[in-house]
Structure formats: structure tokens, C-alpha cells
Design a protein around this motif. Structure first.
Motif, short mmCIF file in Angstrom:
data_model
loop_
_atom_site.label_atom_id
_atom_site.label_comp_id
_atom_site.label_asym_id
_atom_site.label_seq_id
_atom_site.Cartn_x
_atom_site.Cartn_y
_atom_site.Cartn_z
N ASP A 85 0.82 -1.20 0.00
CA ASP A 85 0.00 0.00 0.00
C ASP A 85 0.86 1.26 0.00
N LEU A 86 0.27 2.31 -0.54
CA LEU A 86 0.87 3.64 -0.51
C LEU A 86 -0.15 4.57 0.14
N VAL A 87 0.29 5.57 0.86
CA VAL A 87 -0.64 6.45 1.56
C VAL A 87 -0.51 7.88 1.02
N LYS A 88 -1.61 8.39 0.50
CA LYS A 88 -1.66 9.79 0.04
C LYS A 88 -1.83 10.70 1.25
N VAL A 89 -1.13 11.82 1.25
CA VAL A 89 -1.16 12.74 2.39
C VAL A 89 -1.37 14.17 1.90
N GLY A 90 -2.20 14.89 2.62
CA GLY A 90 -2.37 16.32 2.41
C GLY A 90 -2.49 17.02 3.74
N GLY A 91 -2.52 18.33 3.71
CA GLY A 91 -2.63 19.09 4.95
C GLY A 91 -2.32 20.55 4.70
N ASP A 92 -2.61 21.37 5.70
CA ASP A 92 -2.35 22.79 5.54
C ASP A 92 -0.86 23.04 5.40
N GLY A 93 -0.50 23.81 4.36
CA GLY A 93 0.91 24.11 4.13
C GLY A 93 1.68 22.99 3.49
N LEU A 94 1.01 21.90 3.11
CA LEU A 94 1.68 20.75 2.49
C LEU A 94 1.17 20.56 1.07
N GLU A 95 2.10 20.35 0.14
CA GLU A 95 1.68 19.89 -1.17
C GLU A 95 1.28 18.42 -1.05
N ASP A 96 0.37 18.00 -1.91
CA ASP A 96 -0.04 16.59 -1.86
C ASP A 96 1.16 15.69 -2.05
N THR A 97 1.32 14.73 -1.16
CA THR A 97 2.48 13.85 -1.20
C THR A 97 2.07 12.46 -0.73
N HIS A 98 3.05 11.62 -0.43
CA HIS A 98 2.79 10.24 -0.03
C HIS A 98 3.71 9.86 1.12
N PHE A 99 3.34 8.80 1.83
CA PHE A 99 4.30 8.17 2.73
C PHE A 99 4.14 6.66 2.63
N MET A 100 5.20 5.95 3.05
CA MET A 100 5.23 4.50 2.95
C MET A 100 5.12 3.83 4.32
N VAL A 101 5.62 4.52 5.35
CA VAL A 101 5.81 3.88 6.66
C VAL A 101 4.85 4.44 7.69
N MET A 102 5.10 5.66 8.15
CA MET A 102 4.30 6.25 9.22
C MET A 102 4.26 7.77 9.06
N ALA A 103 3.18 8.35 9.55
CA ALA A 103 3.07 9.79 9.68
C ALA A 103 2.68 10.08 11.12
N THR A 120 1.30 22.25 15.25
CA THR A 120 1.96 21.09 15.86
C THR A 120 2.98 20.51 14.89
N PRO A 121 4.14 20.06 15.40
CA PRO A 121 5.12 19.41 14.51
C PRO A 121 4.52 18.19 13.82
N ARG A 122 4.91 17.97 12.55
CA ARG A 122 4.43 16.84 11.76
C ARG A 122 5.61 16.14 11.09
N GLN A 123 5.46 14.83 10.87
CA GLN A 123 6.51 14.08 10.19
C GLN A 123 5.92 13.05 9.26
N LEU A 124 6.66 12.77 8.18
CA LEU A 124 6.32 11.71 7.24
C LEU A 124 7.54 10.81 7.07
N ASP A 125 7.39 9.55 7.40
CA ASP A 125 8.49 8.58 7.27
C ASP A 125 9.77 9.07 7.93
N GLY A 126 9.63 9.73 9.09
CA GLY A 126 10.80 10.16 9.84
C GLY A 126 11.38 11.49 9.41
N ASP A 127 10.79 12.13 8.40
CA ASP A 127 11.26 13.45 7.96
C ASP A 127 10.29 14.52 8.44
N SER A 128 10.82 15.52 9.13
CA SER A 128 9.97 16.62 9.58
C SER A 128 9.45 17.40 8.38
N VAL A 129 8.13 17.71 8.37
CA VAL A 129 7.54 18.48 7.28
C VAL A 129 6.97 19.80 7.79
N GLY A 130 7.45 20.23 8.97
CA GLY A 130 7.04 21.51 9.50
C GLY A 130 5.77 21.44 10.33
#
Length: 524
Positions: free
Chosen positions: A347-365, A494-504
Motif C-alpha cells: 500500500d501507498l498512503v496519500k497525504v495532504g494538509g495545511d501548508g503541504l503539497e499533496d504527497t505520499h508516505f510508505m511507513v508512518m506519519a 503542531t510538529p508533523r513528520q512523514l516517514d521520519g522526515d519533519s515536514v514543518g
């Protein structure tokens, strides 16, 4: 091992044993050349006698690394390697330590050298002296540790630190024997030569590296005929020697029937997306990506839906996707799986949010404490000490303030919670096998959510114990949810992360699981 490395190991081992034999002859026959040298041991013992506290320390070292202590260390190391599925390395440990112990005992009796007259009177030893059993066992064990560090530890700074500690420990035990007057200096040198010699000779016979797994299996049936075109995307800062890595992959690809790979390197500006697109357009039948979770995420997101399988060579600090897919962390074994493994749709997970361009993650957010850890990691420290940098950041972030969050699962009514962190996972296990989301499966089309809210500092211990036990109990401290779509909305930035990378920082994350979107090579 190559024939050249086997020959070199055998030659050095034979040399060590030959030097030991010469020393054994000198100490039991005409000792005149060694009298002056061995008497220096008395001066060491006299010097140590001046401090009773130092003598107490030396006796602790003597007891800790005697026969019982070294047997325990051997069993622990061998079992640890077996648990990690390194059977040949475990076999080498057992063979080296057993042969060293038996050889030392037999040689002591055969050569029959008496102990020094000046040994420390407390716990006087009456057994034979040459070679030193402490020295032979610690020399063999330290040699094994150095070998394992060279094979399995990629980070140069940690490898150098480990080797320094192993050699320092061996030298400490050697000097302990002389400072207590238990052995002549030549006994210690002889024991060390014996232990190192046994290790080198055994290494020439037993290759401790993991064996190929996929290459030995029967070939998988091909549903179509391809040109077996191979593309490799490499984050060059994640491998110590790019040239050596390229040679390894090219050689193994040729052996497995793949074409000469095309190579592309990621950059700060493009961590993998453009390279993956180029590989897909060029008609690659397999794309291998070597890097950390961030690089892997970028490449996988671009290749999702193309039908091109991705082979993962884990070379980062976390490597969570590789760990959860049972892809080995040893580079040669990972390359073998990438070239010869079987394809698995994940599976792949589509992610969106305020201040984020549409992206994906593989592991955890995540939002909250876990993201604060990622945000607080010092990159310079991370380069030097690896995953320990996350521990340091975690200790600083442990009492991240609780936030009010609204969580909506699929089309259900939103629920409100107090939480220090909310983690949404496509996989279940963190580093060291911690089962944060034990029911999560990467190909079930479902996202698993955990909401954690320890009210006090010590409550983190309770949370950790419940996670390790895979406790099914849910309450306000640790709650779990599942669904194919998840939306998290926080009351404050609040701090946010995708697959261990901070996204602000931000207030919202919206996630949707895309079932079976990506093909990944996994072990057969």
C-alpha cells in the motif's frame, strides 16, 4: 569470501601460529633470550601493589573475564547472531572460542610452564602459565568483534569507536594479567597470538557473511519476456565508497542475468523523484534505490502505479520500510533480494494538509511528540552516532505538551482527544522491533492509528510496557483506531513528520490508503 581473502586469512593465521610456536619453544627450553623481558613483569606487579584500590579493580577484571565470563559472552554473542539470522557468523564465534579454549588448556599442560614467583598472593594460582587463557580468549573474542563491526556496521564513526573499545578491552585484560603477576609478558603475548591465529585460520574456512537467499531459490516464472533493464538510484552520501558499491551491484547484476545498470544520484534539490521518473520513461524493468527512508519514499511514490518493481537497499538510520518487509540490512544480501527476490504489492498512503503539497508516505506519519523528535535531531550528531541522535532528541522532547486533536476515521463522526502524539502507520514495527502498531500490515488497505497521552513523565514507562506486550487494552492513555482514510486536526500548530522526515508545523493531516499501489522486491 574471495580466494584471495581466504589465502590472506590463512597466511596470516599460519604466521600467528608459527610465532606462537617459536615463543612456546623459547619459554620452555632455552629461556635466556626472554629472561630480561619477562622479568619486566615483576616491575609491573610491584608498581600495581602501591594502590589497593587499583588491585581491587584488577581482580574484578580477572574474575569478570575468566572462563565463566567469557563463556557467557560467547553464548550471548552467538545467540544474538542466530536471532538476527546470521548463522554462519554464529558458527564462526562458537568454533573460534571453543578451539581457542581447548587449545589453550592442552598447551598449558603440555608445555608445563610455572607461574611467576611474584604473582599477587591473594587467590594464588597454581596452574600452568603458558599461554595465558585470559589473553587467548579475549584476543579471539576481540578479533570476532572487529570482524562483525567491519561487516555489519556501516557508519564509519561507530565502527571506529567499536573497534577501539574492542582492542582497548583486550589490552586491559592483557595488562591485568601482568599487573597482578599472574603471567609473564611472554605468556600474554603467546595467548594473544594463539587466539588471533585460531580466529584467522577459522575465518579462512568459515565465511561469516550472510549467504545469498534469493539467488539459491528456483527462478520465478516470468509472465513476459523483458530485456531485464536495470536502473539504480543512489543517495551518494549514504554509502562510504560509491565506486565499491557500484562494482558490487554491477557484478551481482551480471551474475543474475540483468543488464549493466544505469546510475543516477540524488541531490539536495531532487531527493529521488526526477531520477525515478527518468528510470520509468527509459523503460527500466527494475529500479533499485539505495538510501534512507526519505529517498526510498520519493522513489516509491513516483513509481507507484507503473508496475515497475522497486528493490530497496537500506542505507539510512531508520530503514523502517526495509525492516518491516524483512529486507536484510547487510548490503550484499539486500542487493541479492533486489535482483532475485519476489514482487509484493504494498500500500501507498496519500497525504495532504495545511501548508503541504499533496504527497505520499510508505511507513508512518505523525503529529506531536514523535514529530518533535524528528524536528529536534541534530544532523551533525546524526552523522556521527546514527540512531543514538534520535534517543537524545527523544529525551529532550519526552514531555511534549498535550494537544487537543480531532480525529475522523473514514465517514465516521469525528472524535476529540487529548494527546501528546498521534501516529498513523502503514507498518507496525519501529526500530529494535518495537511493535507500536502490532496489527498493521503493509498490504491490507487499512491504516492503523495510535493515540498516546501519558499524563505524567513516569506514565511513559507504562506506555512502553503496554506497547512491548502488544496489549489489546485501550484507554485515554493509549488508544487505537483503524480505517482506510484518516484526518487529524489539531487545535494549535503542531510538529508533523512523514516517514521520519519533519515536514514543518501545521494543524491538519489527511491520509488515504491506496491499496496495492506499489511493487517492491522482498525475500522469497
Amino acid at each position: 569470501m574471495t580466494p584471495a581473502s581466504r589465502t590472506r586469512s590463512f597466511g596470516l593465521g599460519f604466521l600467528a601460529v608459527a610465532l606462537f610456536s617459536v615463543l612456546g619453544y623459547l619459554v620452555t627450553q632455552d629461556r635466556a633470550p626472554l629472561d630480561g623481558f619477562d622479568v619486566s613483569g615483576k616491575r609491573l606487579e610491584d608498581w600495581a601493589d602501591d594502590s589497593s584500590l587499583f588491585i581491587d579493580f584488577l581482580r574484578v577484571v580477572e574474575e569478570a573475564f575468566g572462563t565463566i565470563g567469557m563463556t557467557v559472552l560467547t553464548v550471548v554473542l552467538a545467540l544474538g547472531l542466530l536471532v538476527r539470522r546470521h548463522r554462519w557468523a554464529a558458527l564462526l564465534v562458537v568454533v573460534v572460542m571453543t578451539v581457542t579454549s581447548v587449545a589453550t588448556s592442552l598447551l598449558k599442560v603440555w608445555l608445563g610452564r610455572d607461574r611467576p614467583d611474584w604473582q599477587d598472593k591473594l587467590g594464588l594460582l597454581s596452574s600452568f602459565s603458558f599461554p595465558s587463557g585470559h589473553a587467548s580468549s579475549t584476543a579471539a573474542y576481540a578479533s570476532l568483534l572487529v570482524m562483525l563491526l567491519v561487516i555489519f556496521v556501516r557508519r564509519a564513526s561507530l565502527r571506529r569507536l567499536g573497534i577501539t573499545l574492542a582492542v582497548g578491552w583486550w589490552l586491559l585484560v592483557c595488562f591485568d594479567r601482568m599487573l597482578l603477576g599472574r603471567h609473564f609478558p611472554s605468556d600474554v603475548i603467546g595467548g594473544s597470538l594463539l587466539g588471533i591465529g585460531v580466529f584467522l585460520l577459522a575465518l579462512a574456512v568459515i565465511d561469516p557473511r550472510p549467504r545469498s537467499t534469493a539467488a539459491k531459490a528456483d527462478p520465478l516464472p516470468e509472465v513476459f519476456t523483458s530485456e531485464r533493464r536495470l536502473a539504480v538510484i543512489l543517495n551518494p552520501i549514504k554509502v562510504e565508497d560509491v565506486g565499491q558499491f557500484r562494482s558490487l551491484v554491477s557484478a551481482m547484476a551480471k551474475e543474475s542475468g540483468w543488464s549493466e545498470p544505469t546510475w543516477q544520484y540524488t541531490t539536495v534539490e531532487d531527493p529521488g523523484t526526477g531520477m525515478a521518473e527518468k528510470a520509468a520513461v527509459s523503460g527500466a524493468d527494475l529500479v533499485i534505490v539505495c538510501g534512507g527512508d526519505g529517498t526510498v519514499r520519493e522513489v516509491c511514490a513516483e513509481l507507484a502505479g507503473t508496475g515497475i518493481p522497486v528493490g530497496i537497499i537500506p542505507a539510512g538510520t531508520g530503514n523502517l520500510l526495509a525492516r518491516n518487509l524483512d529486507i536484510p540490512l547487510y548490503i550484499r544480501s539486500a542487493v541479492d533480494v533486489a535482483l532475485n527476490g519476489q514482487d509484493r504489492a504494498i500500500d501507498l498512503v496519500k497525504v495532504g494538509g495545511d501548508g503541504l503539497e499533496d504527497t505520499h508516505f510508505m511507513v508512518m506519519a505523525g503529529m506531536g511528540f514523535d514529530a518533535a523528535i524528528m524536528e529536534g535531531v541534530n544532523e551533525d550528531i546524526k552523522k556521527k552516532i546514527g540512531w543514538v541522535a534520535y534517543v537524545v532528541s527523544g529525551l529532550r522532547s519526552l514531555m511534549f505538551p498535550a494537544i487537543k486533536v480531532e480525529i475522523q476515521i473514514d465517514d465516521e463522526e469525528p472524535t476529540t482527544h487529548r494527546a501528546r502524539t498521534v501516529v498513523v502507520g502503514n507498518v507496525g514495527f519501529l526500530q529494535a522491533g518495537m511493535p507500536l502498531l502490532p496489527d498493521a500490515t503493509i498490504d491490507d488497505g487499512i491504516l492503523d492509528v495510535v493515540i498516546i497521552h501519558p499524563r505524567q513523565f513516569l506514565a511513559w514507562i507504562t506506555v512502553a510496557m503496554r506497547v512491548l506486550r502488544k496489549s489489546p487494552v485501550v484507554d485515554e492513555t493509549l488508544d487505537r483506531r483503524t480505517g482506510s482514510r484518516v484526518r487529524i486536526k489539531a487545535s494549535t500548530d503542531t510538529p508533523r513528520q512523514l516517514d521520519g522526515d519533519s515536514v514543518g508545523e501545521g494543524r491538519e493531516l489527511s491520509m488515504e490508503c491506496i491499496h496495492g499501489r506499489l511493487l517492491v522486491r522482498v525475500p522469497r
